[in-house]
Scaffold this motif. Structure first.
Motif, short mmCIF file in Angstrom:
data_model
loop_
_atom_site.label_atom_id
_atom_site.label_comp_id
_atom_site.label_asym_id
_atom_site.label_seq_id
_atom_site.Cartn_x
_atom_site.Cartn_y
_atom_site.Cartn_z
N GLN A 39 -4.90 -2.64 -2.91
CA GLN A 39 -5.67 -3.50 -2.02
C GLN A 39 -7.09 -2.95 -1.88
O GLN A 39 -7.28 -1.74 -1.84
N PHE A 55 -10.46 -3.06 0.66
CA PHE A 55 -10.86 -3.31 2.04
C PHE A 55 -12.36 -3.09 2.19
O PHE A 55 -12.95 -2.24 1.52
N ASN A 102 -9.27 -6.92 4.90
CA ASN A 102 -8.70 -6.96 3.56
C ASN A 102 -9.46 -7.95 2.68
O ASN A 102 -9.67 -9.10 3.08
N TYR A 134 -5.65 -8.35 -2.51
CA TYR A 134 -4.37 -7.72 -2.86
C TYR A 134 -4.24 -7.94 -4.36
O TYR A 134 -4.09 -9.08 -4.81
N PHE A 167 -13.08 0.45 0.56
CA PHE A 167 -11.96 1.33 0.25
C PHE A 167 -10.98 0.61 -0.68
O PHE A 167 -10.72 -0.58 -0.51
N GLN A 181 9.20 4.78 -2.95
CA GLN A 181 9.11 5.45 -1.65
C GLN A 181 9.93 4.74 -0.59
O GLN A 181 9.98 5.19 0.54
N GLY A 182 10.49 3.63 -0.90
CA GLY A 182 11.34 2.93 0.05
C GLY A 182 10.60 2.08 1.03
O GLY A 182 11.18 1.29 1.75
N ALA A 183 9.28 2.25 1.13
CA ALA A 183 8.49 1.45 2.05
C ALA A 183 7.04 1.52 1.61
O ALA A 183 6.65 2.45 0.90
N GLN A 184 6.26 0.55 2.03
CA GLN A 184 4.84 0.55 1.67
C GLN A 184 4.15 1.70 2.41
O GLN A 184 4.19 1.76 3.64
N LYS A 185 3.54 2.61 1.67
CA LYS A 185 2.80 3.74 2.24
C LYS A 185 1.47 3.82 1.53
O LYS A 185 1.32 4.52 0.53
N LEU A 186 0.48 3.14 2.04
CA LEU A 186 -0.81 3.07 1.36
C LEU A 186 -1.51 4.43 1.35
O LEU A 186 -1.56 5.14 2.36
N PHE A 196 -5.25 5.88 0.57
CA PHE A 196 -6.61 5.40 0.47
C PHE A 196 -7.48 6.35 -0.33
O PHE A 196 -7.31 7.57 -0.28
N GLY A 197 -8.45 5.77 -1.04
CA GLY A 197 -9.53 6.57 -1.59
C GLY A 197 -10.53 6.92 -0.49
O GLY A 197 -10.39 6.49 0.66
#
Lengths: 111, 117
Positions: free
Chosen positions: A33, A35, A45, A48, A86, A94-99, A101-102
């Motif tokens: 994504q 931003f 945002n 995507y 960003f 990972q089982g879940a979205q864990k963003l 970031f740069g």
């Protein structure tokens, strides 16, 4: 863990100029994504885009997942485009979205 | 819709004090998360929740607690504030975790600027 690098760190342009922001990531990702953080701190945002190309007005983005990079294009820049851009990626398995970031590209558009 | 709201906007604490940062969303989103942003850096994930009653740790969870008793609210608690927790805190939500732009797109609150003396 996955590394996300954005370039350039800073970019100063005149109104009307075009720009390309780059995001490199070190491993495969579920999604990516883009931003925009405006000068008042609000994060919006933009795209995507786990792969392919999308366009929204003067902005477009391309992600080449096989080569692990994404590009954000801004055409005919306006002063309101100023802020920090960003990219954020979601590593797989990972089982879940864990963003992740740069560090961002700070864009300044001068009138 | 108000989207994602956060209170307070600004807060100053003394070392050792505790407080709760509030976050609420009115979009019926299942997924909510907390990030911190330090100067010159991107955002780092503190905790997240995939639904009411379910929370888990992110990249930097130490010193923070969360709970999710309702779909709408996801408060972040600082147990004993330390100067290293001086930061801007953002809450975010998305529809859920299944693949796709509509469901995964993150919406951010306006942030809380916290200073710990």
């Amino acid at each position: 863990g996955i590394q996300v690098e954005q370039s350039p760190p800073d970019l100063i342009l005149q109104e009307g100029a075009n720009s390309t922001l780059r995001c490199n990531f070190s491993d495969s990702v579920n999604n990516l994504q883009w931003f925009h953080q405006n000068p008042w701190g609000q994060l919006i945002n933009l795209f995507y885009i786990p792969s392919g190309t999308k366009q929204n007005g003067r902005l477009s983005a391309t992600t080449v997942a096989t080569e692990r990079y994404s590009l954000l294009y801004i055409s005919s820049s306006q002063t309101t485009d100023s802020g920090v851009y960003f990219c954020a990626v979601d590593p797989p398995f990972q089982g879940a979205q864990k963003l992740v970031f740069g560090q961002g590209t700070r864009l300044t558009i001068n009138p | 819709n108000a989207g994602v709201t956060q209170t307070p906007k600004f807060q100053v604490l003394k070392t050792g004090q505790s407080m709760t940062l509030q976050c609420a969303q009115d979009m019926n989103h299942e997924y909510m998360s907390w990030y911190r942003q330090d100067p010159g850096m991107g955002l780092r994930l503190i905790h997240y929740s995939v639904g009411a009653g379910i929370t888990d740790q992110g990249e930097v969870p130490n010193g923070y607690n969360v709970s999710r008793s309702t779909t709408e609210d996801f408060p972040l608690r600082l147990l004993s504030a330390a100067p290293s927790q001086t930061s801007v805190y953002f809450c975010a939500s998305s529809q859920d975790q299944t693949s796709g732009a509509v469901r995964n797109t993150q919406y951010f609150g306006p942030g809380t600027r916290l200073t710990v003396l």
